[in-house]
Design a protein around this motif. Structure first.
Motif: not given
Length: 563
Positions: A67-75, A90-91, A192-202
């Motif tokens: 896994i090279t990228q754990y931000n699933i909202n990035n391509v 994640l939450p 309901q599909r938004l913000f799921d999972p939730l990522y930290p603002a920082a």
């Protein structure tokens, strides 16, 4: 789409989640019995009360790549294994059940509901106990940062999917520090599909943080498990219980994700190196069904196999060539070749949004996916590609009509067989196909996600909301392909998908998705082949895990039965 690239949820790969009632196993010595496809709400997970499970033990699973990228909202984070790990650490605000219905996860939300419809306002009441691993409480700031990163207004974020987020007008604190108020500028049915999972603002509040903070690591977690160890040499990622977790204590001591080529997994399972594997292919099934202490768990998850056509480069930029490819591919022949020795009924697939066992499913092909070599030849003639006789590639302006078909070197023999069948079929109409195997760790990141192919085949899985497929079919913007890796789209499709996502009546929304699908077939975006059945070999003592159906896995309930 638990987003197999996936997807969703992408997989040529192995995004893992599942479905269905167990069916009788086949006669090992003879031809397999063709069990009927299961109902959409079936499960086979060896469901047991948590009290029946022992404390401790490890669950080891195979994954397709490091896994090279754990931000699933990035391509680059859209690969299915990355999504599975991210959702485990994640939450996870909402969980789906076997019917695909969504419910708040009380570990993170006390409630979430629409409090106004004009404008649409959603209020989230956060569980005050819910905290990030750095000790900070979950808050409206996390929701706001995620919305700003994913609403598409700042292109530097390179979001994989802006749908839904781009309809939000503002995100703010509600009545108190544990309440979030989200106001939409226009209605959005699948909120309901938004913000799921939730990522930290920082780690999300700037383009640099969005793109770099999650590269090969999870900097902050917020669930029952956290990452205990990354071992790039051994190609394993190990999750362990988080001692600060406020919810039900997990039964497992660890979950290990191990990179394994698909072809190596049957032997790895038989050698007790992993605890479950697919038993779909006949050569694997015949070995695994005899393995001691093994359950064969079966299902029919939202799982489709398709061929993507790249309209962004080369000969496939021409619609007529893409339509010719669609007519030259014998989908029935591919289905029959794959299903020949299966113990499970294989459903043909004539829709990009709905599976055959789902409400809303209808045949939207309009004849564009019919196997018709004569029609393919006529289209190629019209596109100016000269016929040079049987077995020879067509030519135009001194160039041969050649397409590459990109495959993962870590894929299965069945994937190679499929590519070779397509190669033969397209060769019959004068299209030369060159098979190009690339390293498994590069397949998505360097080829699929970058549109670096002419033809390729992978799976989209777990699209329990049809709007999850929006980024697969909307037109790219600038250099951001979203998940439309073949860059085939139109304003008409964009408009219909936008309308469907804002339609709260499910039947009316289904009609809009199907209208969009007629256009998707006409433009030859991708060729649907079949709904992939799920047949798994799972250790007999493993409970609350296996063929999940449309449901999410609750890893706090997964474990080993007491002796």
């Amino acid at each position: 789409m638990r987003p197999i690239p996936a997807a969703a949820w992408i997989a040529a790969t192995a995004a893992t989640a599942l479905l269905v009632t167990g069916c009788g196993s086949s006669d090992e010595a003879g031809a397999p019995h063709k069990a009927a496809a299961p109902k959409a709400d079936g499960q086979d997970i060896n469901a047991r009360p948590v009290a029946d499970l022992r404390q401790g033990g490890t669950l080891t699973m195979g994954i397709d790549q490091w896994i090279t990228q754990y931000n699933i909202n990035n391509v680059d984070g859209q690969q299915g294994d990355a999504q599975e790990i991210a959702r485990t650490v994640l939450p996870d605000l909402f969980d789906s059940d076997a019917r695909g219905a969504h419910h708040v996860n009380p570990d993170f939300l006390l409630s979430a509901k629409v409090t106004s419809t004009s404008p649409q306002v959603v209020e989230y009441r956060l569980n005050p106990k819910a905290k990030w691993s750095d000790g900070k409480s979950l808050s409206w700031h996390d929701f706001q940062a995620q919305w700003r990163a994913l609403n598409g207004r700042d292109k530097r974020y390179e979001a994989a999917d802006t749908s839904g987020y781009d309809q939000i007008a503002k995100v703010e604190q509600g009545a108190d520090a544990h309440t979030v108020k989200v106001t939409f500028g226009s209605p959005y049915a699948d909120w309901q599909r938004l913000f799921d999972p939730l990522y930290p603002a920082a780690y999300y509040d700037s383009p640099a943080a969005f793109l770099k903070s999650w590269s090969e690591k999870v900097p902050v977690s917020g669930n029952a498990f956290k990452v205990g160890k990354y071992d790039k040499t051994a190609q394993t990622v190990t999750l362990v219980p988080d001692p600060t977790w406020w919810g039900r204590k997990p039964k497992l001591d660890s979950i290990v994700f191990r990179v394994l080529d698909s072809a190596a997994r049957t032997d790895a399972y038989l050698n007790k190196e992993i605890d479950y594997t697919t038993a779909l292919l006949p050569e694997d099934y015949k070995r695994l069904v005899k393995a001691p202490d093994t359950d064969i768990r079966r299902g029919a998850r939202w799982d489709e196999v398709h061929i993507t056509l790249n309209g962004g480069r080369g000969p496939l930029k021409d619609l007529r060539v893409r339509q010719a490819v669609q007519h030259a591919v014998d989908r029935k022949g591919i289905q029959e070749a794959f299903a020949k020795d299966l113990s499970f009924e294989l459903k043909p697939l004539n829709n990009h949004f709905f599976m055959p066992n789902q409400q809303g499913y209808t045949d939207t092909t309009d004849g564009y996916a019919d196997f018709d070599a004569a029609a393919a030849a006529k289209l190629l003639d019209a596109a100016g590609w000269q016929d040079n006789g049987a077995g020879k590639p067509r030519t135009k302006g001194g160039e041969r009509l050649t397409l590459d078909y990109v495959l993962s070197a870590g894929g299965t023999a069945a994937q190679t067989d499929q590519a070779e069948l397509v190669q033969q079929q397209l060769g019959q109409v004068g299209i030369k196909v060159e098979l190009k195997k690339v390293p498994a760790n590069d397949y998505f990141n360097q080829f699929v996600n970058r549109g670096n192919f002419d033809l390729t085949s992978f799976r989209n899985v777990d699209a329990v909301y049809q709007s999850m497929l929006t980024p697969v079919f909307v037109r790219p913007k600038g250099g951001n392909l979203f998940q439309n890796f073949g860059s085939v789209g139109s304003p008409k499709i964009d408009t219909l998908l936008h309308r469907a996502a804002g339609t709260t009546d499910p039947a009316a929304a289904a009609r809009l998705y199907n209208q969009a699908d007629h256009e998707i077939w006409r433009l030859a975006h991708s060729i649907e082949l079949y709904q992939r059945p799920q047949i798994l070999a799972v250790r007999k003592g493993l409970a609350n895990f296996g063929a999940e159906g449309l449901a999410d896995v609750d890893y706090t309930k997964v474990g080993w039965l007491k002796k």
